[in-house]
Design an enzyme around this catalytic site. Structure first.
Site, PDB file in Angstrom:
ATOM      1  N   SER A   1       0.760  -1.134   0.214  1.00 10.05           N
ATOM      2  CA  SER A   1       0.023  -0.078   0.038  1.00 10.05           C
ATOM      3  C   SER A   1       0.748   1.264   0.013  1.00 10.05           C
ATOM      4  O   SER A   1       2.001   1.121   0.339  1.00 10.05           O
ATOM      5  CB  SER A   1      -0.977   0.041   1.328  1.00 10.05           C
ATOM      6  OG  SER A   1      -1.680  -0.915   1.205  1.00 10.05           O
TER       7      SER A   1
HETATM    8  N1  SAH Z   1      -0.149  -5.316   3.958  1.00 15.58           N
HETATM    9  C1  SAH Z   1       0.313  -5.617   2.824  1.00 15.58           C
HETATM   10  C2  SAH Z   1      -0.097  -5.503   1.444  1.00 15.58           C
HETATM   11  C3  SAH Z   1      -1.398  -6.325   1.155  1.00 15.58           C
HETATM   12  S1  SAH Z   1      -1.931  -6.476  -0.350  1.00 15.58           S
HETATM   13  C4  SAH Z   1       1.816  -5.281   2.885  1.00 15.58           C
HETATM   14  O1  SAH Z   1       2.147  -4.623   3.789  1.00 15.58           O
HETATM   15  O2  SAH Z   1       2.755  -5.233   1.939  1.00 15.58           O
HETATM   16  C5  SAH Z   1      -3.232  -7.551  -0.137  1.00 15.58           C
HETATM   17  C6  SAH Z   1      -2.949  -8.788   0.363  1.00 15.58           C
HETATM   18  O3  SAH Z   1      -4.163  -9.597   0.793  1.00 15.58           O
HETATM   19  C7  SAH Z   1      -2.542  -9.660  -0.729  1.00 15.58           C
HETATM   20  O4  SAH Z   1      -1.258 -10.230  -0.631  1.00 15.58           O
HETATM   21  C8  SAH Z   1      -3.690 -10.892  -1.056  1.00 15.58           C
HETATM   22  O5  SAH Z   1      -2.868 -12.062  -1.528  1.00 15.58           O
HETATM   23  C9  SAH Z   1      -4.174 -10.892   0.308  1.00 15.58           C
HETATM   24  N2  SAH Z   1      -5.459 -11.554   0.403  1.00 15.58           N
HETATM   25  C10 SAH Z   1      -6.348 -11.231  -0.300  1.00 15.58           C
HETATM   26  N3  SAH Z   1      -7.474 -12.155   0.156  1.00 15.58           N
HETATM   27  C11 SAH Z   1      -7.042 -12.607   1.329  1.00 15.58           C
HETATM   28  C12 SAH Z   1      -7.791 -13.380   2.205  1.00 15.58           C
HETATM   29  N4  SAH Z   1      -9.137 -13.570   2.181  1.00 15.58           N
HETATM   30  N5  SAH Z   1      -7.090 -13.702   3.353  1.00 15.58           N
HETATM   31  C13 SAH Z   1      -5.679 -13.523   3.527  1.00 15.58           C
HETATM   32  N6  SAH Z   1      -4.957 -12.687   2.747  1.00 15.58           N
HETATM   33  C14 SAH Z   1      -5.830 -12.242   1.558  1.00 15.58           C
END
Ligand code: SAH
Length: 219
Positions: free
Chosen positions: A65
């Protein structure tokens, strides 16, 4: 000249924090952001632009993000230092690393197995010892570690998932983007004996939360 593409990572980090100073009102969040090396959480190609205030690709169609959004969400969790925190969506591990400096323990779950293992390895290498990362598939969150004092979801949900409210402690905060696949509202839910209190914190745009209780898995 773009300052963040030149000079040391420390200098670029300080410039970014100066740029965000107006928005980061929580001094602890600012201090913690000054200690997490974002360049370590993006690929080598993106390292030179790690301190620009924008999201960056981390592979598997996912993004780390924008720093401003990370700061606003972290602030909205209102952490004081003793909390157990759940993060849904580990991605690169950057957000988990930041929270680990502001709370007692972080449980972070990720549905892309490769991201779960690369972030586990990265967080270990960088010395973050109060974070556990789990690869998940069907279940939303990590009920085994509940209740959590704060929950952050770093992917967009069509609604406030019941499963996460169930994992939240009384008086706990749940911060997540809620809305359509294209645009969402950043929301903070506070769990009270009278029910969930909702506060809207502004619009945002995240990759989708996938799976049960959220958007359908891609074919
Ligand atoms: N917080 C992260 C950015 C996350 S992007 C950072 O600091 O880099 C969102 C993430 O959520 C992605 O990696 C995606 O694979 C994950 N995601 C999507 N649906 C999900 C679910 N139901 N449970 C766990 N992770 C999930």
């Amino acid at each position: 000249m773009n300052r963040s593409t030149h000079g040391s990572p420390e200098g670029a980090r300080a410039s970014l924090l100066a740029e965000l100073a107006h928005d980061i009102v929580d001094e602890r969040v600012r201090e913690a952001m000054s200690r997490v090396p974002r360049e370590e959480f993006v690929g080598a190609d993106a390292a030179p632009v790690a301190y620009q205030n924008r999201p960056l690709p981390i592979g598997h169609g996912q993004t780390i993000s924008q720093p401003l959004m990370v700061a606003l969400m972290t602030q909205a969790l209102m952490l004081t230092g003793d909390e157990r925190v759940l993060e849904v969506g580990t991605g690169s591990g950057y957000q988990a690393a930041l929270i680990s400096l502001l709370a007692a323990h972080v449980v972070s779950v990720e549905r892309v197995p490769e991201l779960a293992s690369s972030s586990t390895e990265r967080l270990r290498r960088l010395g973050y010892s109060n974070i556990e990362v789990h690869a998940v598939r069907d279940e939303l969150g990590w009920p085994d570690g509940a209740p959590y004092d704060a929950i952050i979801v770093t992917a967009a949900s069509p609604d406030v998932p019941r499963a996460l409210l169930d994992q939240l402690a009384m008086a706990g905060r749940l911060v997540l983007p809620v809305g359509s696949r294209n645009i969402q509202e950043l929301v903070r839910i506070v769990k009270t004996p009278e029910g969930a209190q909702r506060h809207n914190l502004g619009s945002c745009r995240f990759v989708p939360l996938l799976g049960r209780g959220a958007w359908p898995e891609p074919r």
